[in-house]
Design a protein around this motif. Sequence first.
Motif, PDB file in Angstrom:
ATOM      1  N   CYS A 258      44.031  47.796  51.501  1.00 36.34           N
ATOM      2  CA  CYS A 258      43.472  49.018  50.927  1.00 36.34           C
ATOM      3  C   CYS A 258      44.582  50.018  50.581  1.00 36.34           C
ATOM      4  O   CYS A 258      45.522  49.685  49.865  1.00 36.34           O
TER       5      CYS A 258
ATOM      6  N   THR B  11      47.003  42.660  45.785  1.00 39.08           N
ATOM      7  CA  THR B  11      45.726  43.291  45.524  1.00 39.08           C
ATOM      8  C   THR B  11      45.729  44.604  46.303  1.00 39.08           C
ATOM      9  O   THR B  11      46.703  44.928  46.998  1.00 39.08           O
TER      10      THR B  11
ATOM     11  N   LEU C 200      40.157  48.304  44.829  1.00 34.69           N
ATOM     12  CA  LEU C 200      39.910  48.245  43.396  1.00 34.69           C
ATOM     13  C   LEU C 200      39.459  49.597  42.860  1.00 34.69           C
ATOM     14  O   LEU C 200      38.771  50.360  43.542  1.00 34.69           O
ATOM     15  N   GLN C 201      39.843  49.882  41.636  1.00 30.25           N
ATOM     16  CA  GLN C 201      39.430  51.135  41.011  1.00 30.25           C
ATOM     17  C   GLN C 201      37.911  51.228  40.954  1.00 30.25           C
ATOM     18  O   GLN C 201      37.340  52.308  41.172  1.00 30.25           O
ATOM     19  N   SER C 202      37.253  50.117  40.685  1.00 34.13           N
ATOM     20  CA  SER C 202      35.786  50.117  40.618  1.00 34.13           C
ATOM     21  C   SER C 202      35.168  50.494  41.959  1.00 34.13           C
ATOM     22  O   SER C 202      34.167  51.223  42.010  1.00 34.13           O
ATOM     23  N   GLN C 203      35.753  50.030  43.060  1.00 30.11           N
ATOM     24  CA  GLN C 203      35.257  50.370  44.397  1.00 30.11           C
ATOM     25  C   GLN C 203      35.477  51.848  44.699  1.00 30.11           C
ATOM     26  O   GLN C 203      34.583  52.539  45.205  1.00 30.11           O
TER      27      GLN C 203
ATOM     28  N   GLN D 125      44.427  51.387  42.583  1.00 31.72           N
ATOM     29  CA  GLN D 125      44.758  50.293  41.679  1.00 31.72           C
ATOM     30  C   GLN D 125      45.712  50.742  40.576  1.00 31.72           C
ATOM     31  O   GLN D 125      46.670  50.032  40.240  1.00 31.72           O
TER      32      GLN D 125
ATOM     33  N   THR E 112      49.485  49.217  40.342  1.00 30.06           N
ATOM     34  CA  THR E 112      49.766  48.436  39.136  1.00 30.06           C
ATOM     35  C   THR E 112      50.943  49.000  38.366  1.00 30.06           C
ATOM     36  O   THR E 112      51.753  48.252  37.796  1.00 30.06           O
TER      37      THR E 112
ATOM     38  N   PHE F  66      48.543  42.205  39.603  1.00 31.84           N
ATOM     39  CA  PHE F  66      47.473  42.795  40.417  1.00 31.84           C
ATOM     40  C   PHE F  66      46.233  41.929  40.266  1.00 31.84           C
ATOM     41  O   PHE F  66      45.681  41.785  39.173  1.00 31.84           O
ATOM     42  N   LEU F  67      45.781  41.353  41.393  1.00 37.00           N
ATOM     43  CA  LEU F  67      44.647  40.440  41.384  1.00 37.00           C
ATOM     44  C   LEU F  67      43.423  41.118  42.004  1.00 37.00           C
ATOM     45  O   LEU F  67      43.495  41.651  43.106  1.00 37.00           O
ATOM     46  N   THR F  68      42.311  41.101  41.284  1.00 39.42           N
ATOM     47  CA  THR F  68      41.114  41.803  41.748  1.00 39.42           C
ATOM     48  C   THR F  68      40.238  40.940  42.640  1.00 39.42           C
ATOM     49  O   THR F  68      39.486  41.454  43.468  1.00 39.42           O
TER      50      THR F  68
ATOM     51  N   ARG G 130      41.883  44.116  50.007  1.00 35.27           N
ATOM     52  CA  ARG G 130      41.342  45.224  49.223  1.00 35.27           C
ATOM     53  C   ARG G 130      40.649  46.327  50.013  1.00 35.27           C
ATOM     54  O   ARG G 130      40.859  47.509  49.744  1.00 35.27           O
TER      55      ARG G 130
END
Length: 249
Positions: free
Chosen positions: A134, A159, A162-165, A189, A193, A202-204, A232
């Motif tokens: 994280c 990783t 994530l930006q989405s999280q 993220q 990156t 960077f692997l999601t 993550r």
Amino acid sequence: MKKVLVPLPDYGFDPTEAAIPWLLLTAAGYDVQFATPGGYSAMADLRMLRGTDLGIWKWVLTARKDAVMAYHQMSNSDAFCNPIPYTDIVADNYDALLLPGGHDKGVRPYLESALLQQVVSHFFVTQKPVGAICHGVVLAARSKHPQTGLSVLHTYKTTALLQSQELMAYRLTRLWLKDYYLTYPVTVQAEVTAELQDAAQFLTGPLPLKRDDARHLRRGFTVLDRHYLSARWPGDAYHFATDFIALLG
């Protein structure tokens, strides 16, 4: 007995990301030692422990019961109650480094510590095992290689949160918690990156829909590149800890 160093902020680290690795590492026979800014016992993000002010999203965002129990065990351990200050860290005394995350603003001194960034750099230069989960990946990304001046992660696959999280948690709670879920204006993220040689490093991973546990490790996701392991979010904690133990072994 191999020694694992776990630096923490005074307040605000994620209880799952610290306590689950601690639980599995100590059960496997490793000596886990802690460090804090002034050498005083740290405290996890209480909102993550208790679900305070999380409203209808409490069941999604709060630490799970197993993590809370692990945190209480950890917080009562001799090692946790007697951390060393950052200034006393001698990197050569440790076999591995583990960097938990946390999004409360209290983690900023930990993520911004020049002393910790030097420690992280030493572990990368000597190629000792490093695990980051994280926001812990942000600390790694900010650490510079002494020979190149670039991030120690520059050539590594990784990783992180994530930006989405990060943005989903922020949007779900911003009406009453404001920017609690945004540690910085730039997402994890995006910052990580930007330090990589190629954004494709960077692997999601798969969609983080369910948290893992000891019986469902495949729900979690990690990235291993040489001596560096990343994950993550708290939902990867068991997978992350298990893979970190394998890396140490």
